[in-house]
Motif scaffolding. Structure first.
Motif, PDB file in Angstrom:
ATOM      1  N   MET A  56       0.797  -1.203   0.000  1.00  0.00           N
ATOM      2  CA  MET A  56       0.000   0.000   0.000  1.00  0.00           C
ATOM      3  C   MET A  56       0.843   1.272   0.000  1.00  0.00           C
ATOM      4  SD  MET A  56      -3.132  -0.302  -0.313  1.00  0.00           S
ATOM      5  CE  MET A  56      -4.015  -1.778  -0.624  1.00  0.00           C
ATOM      6  N   THR A  57       2.104   1.156   0.338  1.00  0.00           N
ATOM      7  CA  THR A  57       2.931   2.364   0.322  1.00  0.00           C
ATOM      8  C   THR A  57       3.107   2.885  -1.099  1.00  0.00           C
ATOM      9  OG1 THR A  57       4.947   1.060   0.273  1.00  0.00           O
ATOM     10  CG2 THR A  57       4.169   1.799   2.429  1.00  0.00           C
ATOM     11  N   SER A  58       3.092   1.973  -2.086  1.00  0.00           N
ATOM     12  CA  SER A  58       3.186   2.441  -3.474  1.00  0.00           C
ATOM     13  C   SER A  58       1.929   3.225  -3.851  1.00  0.00           C
ATOM     14  CB  SER A  58       3.400   1.266  -4.425  1.00  0.00           C
ATOM     15  OG  SER A  58       2.268   0.418  -4.440  1.00  0.00           O
ATOM     16  N   GLN A  59       0.757   2.795  -3.358  1.00  0.00           N
ATOM     17  CA  GLN A  59      -0.484   3.535  -3.596  1.00  0.00           C
ATOM     18  C   GLN A  59      -0.392   4.927  -2.969  1.00  0.00           C
ATOM     19  OE1 GLN A  59      -2.979   2.848  -5.453  1.00  0.00           O
ATOM     20  NE2 GLN A  59      -3.127   0.649  -5.662  1.00  0.00           N
ATOM     21  N   TYR A  60       0.137   4.983  -1.764  1.00  0.00           N
ATOM     22  CA  TYR A  60       0.260   6.264  -1.065  1.00  0.00           C
ATOM     23  C   TYR A  60       1.185   7.204  -1.830  1.00  0.00           C
ATOM     24  CZ  TYR A  60       1.027   9.678   2.604  1.00  0.00           C
ATOM     25  OH  TYR A  60       1.099  10.845   3.310  1.00  0.00           O
ATOM     26  N   LYS A  61       2.287   6.676  -2.344  1.00  0.00           N
ATOM     27  CA  LYS A  61       3.216   7.499  -3.125  1.00  0.00           C
ATOM     28  C   LYS A  61       2.549   8.035  -4.386  1.00  0.00           C
ATOM     29  CE  LYS A  61       7.472   5.341  -1.525  1.00  0.00           C
ATOM     30  NZ  LYS A  61       8.626   4.514  -1.887  1.00  0.00           N
ATOM     31  N   ASN A  68      -7.652  -2.466   5.315  1.00  0.00           N
ATOM     32  CA  ASN A  68      -9.031  -2.381   4.820  1.00  0.00           C
ATOM     33  C   ASN A  68      -9.137  -1.748   3.440  1.00  0.00           C
ATOM     34  OD1 ASN A  68      -9.860  -3.468   7.261  1.00  0.00           O
ATOM     35  ND2 ASN A  68     -10.145  -1.454   8.195  1.00  0.00           N
ATOM     36  N   LEU A  69      -8.041  -1.218   2.911  1.00  0.00           N
ATOM     37  CA  LEU A  69      -8.085  -0.551   1.610  1.00  0.00           C
ATOM     38  C   LEU A  69      -8.204  -1.558   0.474  1.00  0.00           C
ATOM     39  CD1 LEU A  69      -5.404   2.255   1.947  1.00  0.00           C
ATOM     40  CD2 LEU A  69      -7.872   2.502   1.943  1.00  0.00           C
ATOM     41  N   ASP A  70      -9.050  -1.246  -0.471  1.00  0.00           N
ATOM     42  CA  ASP A  70      -9.226  -2.055  -1.672  1.00  0.00           C
ATOM     43  C   ASP A  70      -8.260  -1.533  -2.730  1.00  0.00           C
ATOM     44  OD1 ASP A  70     -10.059  -3.449  -3.886  1.00  0.00           O
ATOM     45  OD2 ASP A  70     -12.134  -2.762  -3.806  1.00  0.00           O
ATOM     46  N   SER A  71      -7.248  -2.323  -3.056  1.00  0.00           N
ATOM     47  CA  SER A  71      -6.199  -1.890  -3.981  1.00  0.00           C
ATOM     48  C   SER A  71      -6.768  -1.556  -5.359  1.00  0.00           C
ATOM     49  CB  SER A  71      -5.137  -2.972  -4.093  1.00  0.00           C
ATOM     50  OG  SER A  71      -4.126  -2.576  -4.971  1.00  0.00           O
ATOM     51  N   GLU A  72      -7.706  -2.370  -5.828  1.00  0.00           N
ATOM     52  CA  GLU A  72      -8.298  -2.132  -7.149  1.00  0.00           C
ATOM     53  C   GLU A  72      -9.098  -0.828  -7.162  1.00  0.00           C
ATOM     54  OE1 GLU A  72     -11.687  -4.163  -9.926  1.00  0.00           O
ATOM     55  OE2 GLU A  72     -10.311  -5.521  -8.891  1.00  0.00           O
ATOM     56  N   LEU A  73      -9.838  -0.572  -6.105  1.00  0.00           N
ATOM     57  CA  LEU A  73     -10.607   0.669  -5.994  1.00  0.00           C
ATOM     58  C   LEU A  73      -9.668   1.873  -5.954  1.00  0.00           C
ATOM     59  CD1 LEU A  73     -13.307   2.173  -5.568  1.00  0.00           C
ATOM     60  CD2 LEU A  73     -12.990   1.793  -3.116  1.00  0.00           C
ATOM     61  N   CYS A  74      -8.581   1.757  -5.194  1.00  0.00           N
ATOM     62  CA  CYS A  74      -7.591   2.847  -5.129  1.00  0.00           C
ATOM     63  C   CYS A  74      -7.031   3.155  -6.505  1.00  0.00           C
ATOM     64  CB  CYS A  74      -6.449   2.482  -4.182  1.00  0.00           C
ATOM     65  SG  CYS A  74      -6.852   2.677  -2.449  1.00  0.00           S
ATOM     66  N   THR A  75      -6.715   2.127  -7.253  1.00  0.00           N
ATOM     67  CA  THR A  75      -6.156   2.299  -8.593  1.00  0.00           C
ATOM     68  C   THR A  75      -7.152   2.987  -9.517  1.00  0.00           C
ATOM     69  OG1 THR A  75      -4.787   0.332  -8.304  1.00  0.00           O
ATOM     70  CG2 THR A  75      -5.120   1.093 -10.558  1.00  0.00           C
ATOM     71  N   ARG A  76      -8.420   2.560  -9.469  1.00  0.00           N
ATOM     72  CA  ARG A  76      -9.456   3.181 -10.315  1.00  0.00           C
ATOM     73  C   ARG A  76      -9.642   4.654  -9.951  1.00  0.00           C
ATOM     74  NH1 ARG A  76     -12.862  -1.299  -9.061  1.00  0.00           N
ATOM     75  NH2 ARG A  76     -14.263   0.191  -8.052  1.00  0.00           N
ATOM     76  N   GLN A  77      -9.706   4.951  -8.658  1.00  0.00           N
ATOM     77  CA  GLN A  77      -9.882   6.336  -8.232  1.00  0.00           C
ATOM     78  C   GLN A  77      -8.679   7.185  -8.605  1.00  0.00           C
ATOM     79  OE1 GLN A  77     -10.815   5.971  -4.068  1.00  0.00           O
ATOM     80  NE2 GLN A  77     -13.006   5.817  -4.482  1.00  0.00           N
ATOM     81  N   LEU A  78      -7.499   6.625  -8.450  1.00  0.00           N
ATOM     82  CA  LEU A  78      -6.279   7.336  -8.801  1.00  0.00           C
ATOM     83  C   LEU A  78      -6.250   7.662 -10.293  1.00  0.00           C
ATOM     84  CD1 LEU A  78      -3.567   8.361  -7.680  1.00  0.00           C
ATOM     85  CD2 LEU A  78      -2.607   6.173  -8.321  1.00  0.00           C
ATOM     86  N   ASN A  79      -6.609   6.698 -11.119  1.00  0.00           N
ATOM     87  CA  ASN A  79      -6.643   6.925 -12.570  1.00  0.00           C
ATOM     88  C   ASN A  79      -7.660   8.000 -12.942  1.00  0.00           C
ATOM     89  OD1 ASN A  79      -4.656   5.017 -13.031  1.00  0.00           O
ATOM     90  ND2 ASN A  79      -6.107   3.366 -13.438  1.00  0.00           N
ATOM     91  N   SER A  80      -8.828   7.961 -12.312  1.00  0.00           N
ATOM     92  CA  SER A  80      -9.863   8.965 -12.601  1.00  0.00           C
ATOM     93  C   SER A  80      -9.412  10.357 -12.183  1.00  0.00           C
ATOM     94  CB  SER A  80     -11.158   8.608 -11.870  1.00  0.00           C
ATOM     95  OG  SER A  80     -11.685   7.410 -12.355  1.00  0.00           O
ATOM     96  N   LEU A  81      -8.829  10.466 -11.006  1.00  0.00           N
ATOM     97  CA  LEU A  81      -8.371  11.774 -10.530  1.00  0.00           C
ATOM     98  C   LEU A  81      -7.216  12.309 -11.373  1.00  0.00           C
ATOM     99  CD1 LEU A  81      -8.594  11.204  -6.688  1.00  0.00           C
ATOM    100  CD2 LEU A  81     -10.000  12.752  -8.062  1.00  0.00           C
ATOM    101  N   ASN A  82      -6.338  11.414 -11.838  1.00  0.00           N
ATOM    102  CA  ASN A  82      -5.252  11.839 -12.725  1.00  0.00           C
ATOM    103  C   ASN A  82      -5.803  12.388 -14.036  1.00  0.00           C
ATOM    104  OD1 ASN A  82      -2.603  11.676 -11.630  1.00  0.00           O
ATOM    105  ND2 ASN A  82      -2.852   9.457 -11.518  1.00  0.00           N
ATOM    106  N   LYS A  83      -6.862  11.770 -14.556  1.00  0.00           N
ATOM    107  CA  LYS A  83      -7.475  12.275 -15.788  1.00  0.00           C
ATOM    108  C   LYS A  83      -8.042  13.670 -15.576  1.00  0.00           C
ATOM    109  CE  LYS A  83      -8.607   7.977 -18.129  1.00  0.00           C
ATOM    110  NZ  LYS A  83      -9.681   7.133 -18.665  1.00  0.00           N
ATOM    111  N   ILE A  84      -8.662  13.891 -14.421  1.00  0.00           N
ATOM    112  CA  ILE A  84      -9.204  15.216 -14.123  1.00  0.00           C
ATOM    113  C   ILE A  84      -8.066  16.224 -13.979  1.00  0.00           C
ATOM    114  CG2 ILE A  84     -10.451  16.587 -12.409  1.00  0.00           C
ATOM    115  CD1 ILE A  84     -12.118  14.051 -11.849  1.00  0.00           C
TER     116      ILE A  84
END
Length: 113
Positions: A1-6, A45-61
């Motif tokens: 999860m530290t990679s997600q945080y970064k 408790n974090l869902d890695s797949e959900l984090c990735t989807r949200q991260l991709n969407s926010l990056n597009k914005i």
């Protein structure tokens, strides 16, 4: 999860806090959500797949993906206002004025006589 945080911290760097927006600041909202999600023992408790989807969407914005993908062909919006006029109407000053004066665009339409 530290990679997600970064990845989220890199995303946050694209969104400087705009104090003029007050409660409407998306950068501050994202910072608060990321802080809450990655605090203490919540990491399991974090869902890695959900984090990735949200991260991709926010990056597009953040990268104006859709603005660049769908170029404007008209200078006006559906309201007939130009994009500059729309930005002015949605400015913090105008929204604050409407809030203080308790004025709304549709306030008198639904008023019963």
């Amino acid at each position: 999860m530290t990679s997600q945080y970064k990845k989220f911290t890199k995303l946050i760097a694209k969104w400087p806090i705009d104090n003029n927006k007050g409660e409407r600041d998306l950068g501050k909202f994202i910072r608060d959500k990321v802080k809450t999600a990655f605090e203490g023992g919540n990491l399991k408790n974090l869902d890695s797949e959900l984090c990735t989807r949200q991260l991709n969407s926010l990056n597009k914005i953040a990268d104006n993906h859709y603005k660049n993908k769908y170029k404007r062909i008209h200078d006006s919006s559906a309201t007939g206002l130009s994009s500059e006029e729309c930005n002015l109407v949605l400015s913090s000053e105008v929204l604050q004025y409407l809030k203080e004066e308790n004025k709304g665009f549709f306030k008198n339409i639904f008023k019963k006589d």
